[in-house]
Design an enzyme around this catalytic site. Structure first.
Site, PDB file in Angstrom:
ATOM      1  N   ASP A  75      -3.688  27.915 -20.853  1.00 29.02           N
ATOM      2  CA  ASP A  75      -2.402  28.401 -21.648  1.00 29.02           C
ATOM      3  C   ASP A  75      -1.698  27.363 -21.972  1.00 29.02           C
ATOM      4  O   ASP A  75      -1.322  26.208 -21.161  1.00 29.02           O
ATOM      5  CB  ASP A  75      -1.777  29.210 -20.870  1.00 29.02           C
ATOM      6  CG  ASP A  75      -0.614  30.079 -21.516  1.00 29.02           C
ATOM      7  OD1 ASP A  75      -0.182  29.389 -22.731  1.00 29.02           O
ATOM      8  OD2 ASP A  75      -0.264  31.130 -21.077  1.00 29.02           O
ATOM      9  N   SER A 105       2.903  38.143 -21.435  1.00 29.75           N
ATOM     10  CA  SER A 105       3.854  36.932 -21.732  1.00 29.75           C
ATOM     11  C   SER A 105       5.200  37.522 -21.459  1.00 29.75           C
ATOM     12  O   SER A 105       5.692  37.425 -20.337  1.00 29.75           O
ATOM     13  CB  SER A 105       3.647  36.753 -23.362  1.00 29.75           C
ATOM     14  OG  SER A 105       4.488  35.637 -23.667  1.00 29.75           O
ATOM     15  N   HIS A 143      -3.080  31.269 -24.196  1.00 32.14           N
ATOM     16  CA  HIS A 143      -2.205  32.245 -24.053  1.00 32.14           C
ATOM     17  C   HIS A 143      -2.470  33.763 -24.388  1.00 32.14           C
ATOM     18  O   HIS A 143      -2.249  34.758 -23.476  1.00 32.14           O
ATOM     19  CB  HIS A 143      -0.928  31.932 -24.959  1.00 32.14           C
ATOM     20  CG  HIS A 143       0.386  32.885 -24.661  1.00 32.14           C
ATOM     21  ND1 HIS A 143       0.863  32.825 -23.083  1.00 32.14           N
ATOM     22  CD2 HIS A 143       1.170  33.712 -25.051  1.00 32.14           C
ATOM     23  CE1 HIS A 143       1.785  33.553 -23.070  1.00 32.14           C
ATOM     24  NE2 HIS A 143       1.819  34.141 -24.281  1.00 32.14           N
TER      25      HIS A 143
END
Length: 242
Positions: free
Chosen positions: A182, A109, A216
């Site tokens: 995601d 991330s 994610h």
């Protein structure tokens, strides 16, 4: 963290720095001691500590403070602060005799975003791994992380922080991994897809891996094993050789 059986008489070994930058309003807040040395180490399946068994040292979650002071916002000097933090960490690894020039960088991330920026703005790292990152801040125009200004209020900061805008400066191999589903607002799969296209168009060495049905964070056993295998292969090819 050092591989099982490692002895300092072996000399420097391949190392990966895995981190996640944090923003602070002042230096005193950034310098607070966090955590405890008496906690057990947890090793989830997606942890970079998995690569200890492959003979790679792991500097896991070193502090990467991004500080805003004297009327400046944190991200006004994001890149120079990030590079300074990373280079200080690597310098300490070398001072201790753990690492040599075989140092890679990675993260998930915002950590993947960090890794791409460090490859673009520093010559310290041999290889990079970015998982589920956001690489073009123009695609998050209404803020991200602790950034409350919009793109139109702080265009210079948005552009300076976007590794997509500096893809031409990246000279080291970069592996991009992303969950195909995601739905995190700041890290849609388009971020990795477009960054990959830019890097390939510029003739850079890179690879894009899309994990089917993953959001994610990665959950399916098959995808987690695939992700680990991809990173392991990338590091064995681009980091481990002397």
């Amino acid at each position: 963290y050092l591989p099982p059986g490692y002895d300092e008489s072996q000399g420097p070994i391949p190392t990966i720095l895995w981190a996640y930058p944090r923003e602070y309003k002042n230096a005193s807040s950034a310098s607070q001691v966090k955590g405890s040395p008496h906690r057990f180490v947890r090793v989830p399946p997606t942890s970079p500590l998995m690569f200890l068994v492959r003979g790679i040292a792991v500097l896991d979650n070193p502090a990467m403070p991004i500080v805003g002071e004297d009327g400046e916002e944190e991200n006004d000097k994001f890149v120079p602060q990030l590079v300074s933090c990373a280079e200080a960490a690597v310098a300490e690894l070398r001072r201790r005799g753990v690492s040599d020039e075989r140092v890679g960088v990675g993260g998930h991330s915002y950590g993947g975003f960090m890794a791409a920026n460090l490859l673009a703005h520093s010559k310290t790292f041999r290889v990079g791994v970015g998982r589920s990152g956001a690489y073009n801040r123009l695609l998050t125009p209404f803020g991200f992380q602790s950034e409350e200004r919009t793109l139109w209020e702080a265009p210079d900061a948005y552009l300076a922080m976007s590794p997509f805008m500096h893809a031409d400066k990246i000279e080291r191999p970069l592996l991009l991994i992303h969950g195909e589903a995601d739905n995190n607002p700041g890290t849609f799969p388009m971020q990795s897809e477009r960054f990959y296209q830019a890097l390939k168009g510029l003739g850079k060495e890179c690879r894009l891996v899309l994990l089917p049905l993953e959001s994610h964070s990665y959950a399916a056993k098959e995808n987690v094993l695939h992700m680990l295998a991809e990173i392991d292969d990338w590091l064995q090819r681009h980091l481990v050789p002397s």
